[in-house]
Design a protein around this motif. Structure first.
Motif, short mmCIF file in Angstrom:
data_model
loop_
_atom_site.label_atom_id
_atom_site.label_comp_id
_atom_site.label_asym_id
_atom_site.label_seq_id
_atom_site.Cartn_x
_atom_site.Cartn_y
_atom_site.Cartn_z
N HIS A 143 5.50 60.36 -42.63
CA HIS A 143 6.03 60.35 -43.99
C HIS A 143 4.96 60.71 -45.01
O HIS A 143 5.19 61.47 -45.95
N ILE A 148 9.61 61.71 -45.56
CA ILE A 148 10.87 61.61 -44.83
C ILE A 148 12.02 61.39 -45.80
O ILE A 148 11.88 60.75 -46.84
N LEU A 250 13.73 62.25 -37.47
CA LEU A 250 13.27 62.20 -38.85
C LEU A 250 13.53 63.53 -39.54
O LEU A 250 13.18 64.59 -39.01
#
Length: 337
Positions: A143, A148, A250
């Motif tokens: 992330h 994300i 993701l």
């Protein structure tokens, strides 16, 4: 470093015992250990640093002069006792679900949001759900690199996630079936777990998601400071003794290739990349039990995504008794020093 008086609430359970082992392994400065449990365990001996310690009754009086409480009890006992320990000055690191979503209680995975530990006005810090910890430790560094937008998660959770009762029941079922006997009652599981999968952990809530499934979204939003994070999770109990596994997809704001992900994760704290599919090398519960790293492998593009350059699928495994519970709590306590 001066030693701390450390109490373990729920010292005779699976997580409580693991907390004591982690304290010892990590050389946490304990000047006095106070093992606490319910009345039926009072007087029982637990071992810490080569010495026997008698279990005491978990009561408000037991927290007198305690510096740190590691909570390994259920929601009800945690709700009743930990606020009273906190009022007496102890800082409580609690593994139950009781306080996790309170606005004034930090919910912490040290690899992600250790800075939140400093602000604990209630003297209570919450340990996240085990599946949340195992899934977010490898998700967070990805992330940070690409942002994300959404997580799709399926968890495959070991019997020990239900505590000692879960472990005992799985062993009992296998023995009964191997001897040609009927399984009978399956408590704490809704159905027979041996040779089976149960696609339910926790009670059913909104939109037919279970309480365990909603934890990944609700806790993840708080830990990562992402109130708009979208998560769809399916939690499955599997006939494995120890270590949870997760399949995670993701969606990212930016491009993220499998090669980039492997490089990022190879440098991430608490993560071990185990990803050589051509050699049949990938994370498995047997390999991840009794240690603290989250093993990550099967990293690949999500072929179902309209933008496969911005979507990855991975597989991870981690010991939910250690990193998913006890070790994470002890790591938080280390920051308190």
């Amino acid at each position: 470093m001066s030693g701390k008086v450390v109490a373990i609430l729920g010292a005779t359970g699976v997580v409580g015992a693991q907390m004591m082992q982690c304290l010892e392994e990590r050389n946490f400065p304990v000047s006095r250990l106070v093992p606490l449990a319910s009345e039926r365990s009072v007087g029982r001996k637990v071992q810490f640093c080569g010495e026997d310690h008698a279990v005491q009754l978990a009561s408000p009086q037991a927290f007198n002069n305690v510096d740190i409480v590691l909570g390994a009890a259920g929601d009800q006992q945690a709700s009743e006792l930990l606020p009273q320990a906190a009022v007496q000055g102890a800082v409580c690191v609690d593994n139950s679900h009781a306080f996790r979503l309170y606005d004034d209680v930090p919910l912490v995975i040290p690899e992600i949001n250790a800075a939140d530990i400093a602000n604990h006005p209630r003297n209570i810090i919450a340990n996240p759900n085990c599946a949340t910890i195992i899934g977010l430790v490898p998700t967070w560094p990805l992330h940070q690199a690409a942002g994300i937008k959404r997580m799709i998660v399926s968890t495959y959770q070991a019997a020990s996630g239900a505590g000692m009762a879960g472990l005992t029941e799985l062993v009992r079922e296998h023995k009964a079936l191997d001897e040609g006997q009927a399984v009978g009652s399956t408590d704490p599981f809704a159905y027979q777990l041996a040779y089976n999968l149960i696609p339910q952990i926790g009670g059913f809530k909104d939109d037919d998601y279970t309480s365990e499934e909603l934890k990944m979204q609700n806790e993840g939003r708080k830990i990562m400071h992402m109130p708009e994070l979208f998560v769809s999770c399916t939690c499955v109990r599997v006939p494995v003794m120890r270590s949870h596994s997760e399949s995670i997809t993701l969606d990212f704001e930016q491009d993220m290739s499998p090669e980039q992900a492997r490089e990022i994760l190879s440098r991430a704290p608490g993560v071990k990349v185990v990803d050589k599919p051509n050699e049949l090398v990938y994370p498995m519960p047997l390999d991840t039990s009794n240690q603290d790293a989250i093993f990550v492998g099967r990293i690949r593009k999500d072929l179902s995504s309209p933008t496969p350059s911005r979507s990855l699928t991975l597989w991870c495994c981690g010991d939910q008794i250690r990193k998913g519970a006890a070790t994470n709590a002890v790591q938080i306590a280390e920051y308190l020093l």
